[in-house]
Design a protein around this motif. Sequence first.
Motif, PDB file in Angstrom:
ATOM      1  N   SER A 139       0.953  -1.195  -0.042  1.00 54.46           N
ATOM      2  CA  SER A 139       0.039   0.328   0.034  1.00 54.46           C
ATOM      3  C   SER A 139       1.106   1.113  -0.046  1.00 54.46           C
ATOM      4  N   ARG A 140       0.152   2.047  -0.259  1.00 58.81           N
ATOM      5  CA  ARG A 140       1.474   3.599  -0.334  1.00 58.81           C
ATOM      6  C   ARG A 140       0.208   4.945   0.129  1.00 58.81           C
ATOM      7  N   ASP A 141       0.832   6.223   1.129  1.00 59.99           N
ATOM      8  CA  ASP A 141       0.070   6.947   1.708  1.00 59.99           C
ATOM      9  C   ASP A 141       0.711   7.783   0.567  1.00 59.99           C
ATOM     10  N   ASN A 142       0.427   8.694  -0.702  1.00 58.96           N
ATOM     11  CA  ASN A 142       1.253   9.887  -0.975  1.00 58.96           C
ATOM     12  C   ASN A 142       1.600  10.848  -0.824  1.00 58.96           C
ATOM     13  N   ASP A 143       0.481  11.377   0.394  1.00 58.79           N
ATOM     14  CA  ASP A 143       1.005  12.016   1.353  1.00 58.79           C
ATOM     15  C   ASP A 143       2.065  12.436   2.335  1.00 58.79           C
ATOM     16  N   LYS A 144       2.506  11.305   3.141  1.00 57.87           N
ATOM     17  CA  LYS A 144       2.813  10.559   3.259  1.00 57.87           C
ATOM     18  C   LYS A 144       4.612  10.083   2.632  1.00 57.87           C
ATOM     19  N   ASN A 145       4.689  10.079   1.723  1.00 56.02           N
ATOM     20  CA  ASN A 145       5.674   9.898   0.595  1.00 56.02           C
ATOM     21  C   ASN A 145       6.134   8.133   1.245  1.00 56.02           C
ATOM     22  N   THR A 146       4.812   7.114   1.326  1.00 57.78           N
ATOM     23  CA  THR A 146       5.939   6.016   1.346  1.00 57.78           C
ATOM     24  C   THR A 146       4.641   5.288   1.539  1.00 57.78           C
ATOM     25  N   VAL A 147       5.922   4.041   1.042  1.00 58.29           N
ATOM     26  CA  VAL A 147       5.045   2.480   0.542  1.00 58.29           C
ATOM     27  C   VAL A 147       5.119   1.783   1.804  1.00 58.29           C
ATOM     28  N   TYR A 148       4.615   0.788   1.506  1.00 63.21           N
ATOM     29  CA  TYR A 148       3.830  -0.302   2.812  1.00 63.21           C
ATOM     30  C   TYR A 148       3.899  -1.755   2.329  1.00 63.21           C
ATOM     31  N   LEU A 149       4.755  -2.791   3.386  1.00 65.57           N
ATOM     32  CA  LEU A 149       4.726  -3.747   2.646  1.00 65.57           C
ATOM     33  C   LEU A 149       4.532  -4.572   4.347  1.00 65.57           C
ATOM     34  N   GLN A 150       2.846  -5.039   4.348  1.00 61.02           N
ATOM     35  CA  GLN A 150       2.523  -5.991   5.069  1.00 61.02           C
ATOM     36  C   GLN A 150       2.436  -6.953   4.883  1.00 61.02           C
ATOM     37  N   MET A 151       3.292  -7.921   6.220  1.00 61.49           N
ATOM     38  CA  MET A 151       3.950  -9.008   5.778  1.00 61.49           C
ATOM     39  C   MET A 151       3.451  -9.749   6.938  1.00 61.49           C
ATOM     40  N   ASN A 152       2.410 -10.783   6.947  1.00 64.26           N
ATOM     41  CA  ASN A 152       1.388 -11.412   8.022  1.00 64.26           C
ATOM     42  C   ASN A 152       1.875 -13.291   7.969  1.00 64.26           C
ATOM     43  N   SER A 153       2.046 -14.173   8.294  1.00 65.08           N
ATOM     44  CA  SER A 153       1.584 -15.153   8.162  1.00 65.08           C
ATOM     45  C   SER A 153       3.148 -15.508   8.055  1.00 65.08           C
ATOM     46  N   LEU A 154       4.142 -15.150   8.234  1.00 59.97           N
ATOM     47  CA  LEU A 154       6.561 -15.352   8.525  1.00 59.97           C
ATOM     48  C   LEU A 154       6.267 -16.401   7.759  1.00 59.97           C
ATOM     49  N   LYS A 155       7.368 -16.357   7.158  1.00 61.25           N
ATOM     50  CA  LYS A 155       7.893 -17.798   6.991  1.00 61.25           C
ATOM     51  C   LYS A 155       9.374 -17.904   7.673  1.00 61.25           C
ATOM     52  N   PRO A 156       9.736 -18.978   7.422  1.00 66.43           N
ATOM     53  CA  PRO A 156      11.325 -18.947   7.123  1.00 66.43           C
ATOM     54  C   PRO A 156      11.633 -18.889   5.804  1.00 66.43           C
ATOM     55  N   GLU A 157      11.307 -19.137   5.005  1.00 69.45           N
ATOM     56  CA  GLU A 157      12.017 -19.300   3.357  1.00 69.45           C
ATOM     57  C   GLU A 157      11.869 -17.240   3.216  1.00 69.45           C
ATOM     58  N   ASP A 158      10.563 -16.722   4.454  1.00 67.50           N
ATOM     59  CA  ASP A 158      10.943 -14.688   3.541  1.00 67.50           C
ATOM     60  C   ASP A 158      11.896 -14.368   3.820  1.00 67.50           C
TER      61      ASP A 158
END
Length: 124
Positions: free
Chosen positions: A70-89
């Motif tokens: 996702s991104r917030d153009n007002d904050k000049n920021t892009v996000y990566l929400q990572m759930n259910s992380l695995k060791p291969e991540d």
Amino acid sequence: VQLQASGGGLVQAGASLRLSCTASGRTFSSLDMGWFRQAPGKERQFVAAIRWDRGFTVAADSVKGRFTISRDNDKNTVYLQMNSLKPEDTAIYYCASASKYRALLSSAGGYDNWGQGTLVTVSS
């Protein structure tokens, strides 16, 4: 444009993390943004990308249903929400920006600026 990624860390399998990438230096809202990752001894791999207008996102099959860009153009920021992380991540995660339109957001060659990377380590 300068990109600064943050939010990495050491977590256990099943946990969540949110990566952030803040841009400076030009108009962030006109840039397509992507996340890539590189595990030790492996090639850089596409993770997810989002168009400048937030109208389109795409993610690699390996992270679909678990990661959300996702991104917030007002904050000049892009996000990566990572759930259910695995060791291969486990990898260094890089954000990247593309100043020109490219049909294929998953290609690293289409991005002209890269952040320094943030390390994500997932223990089993």
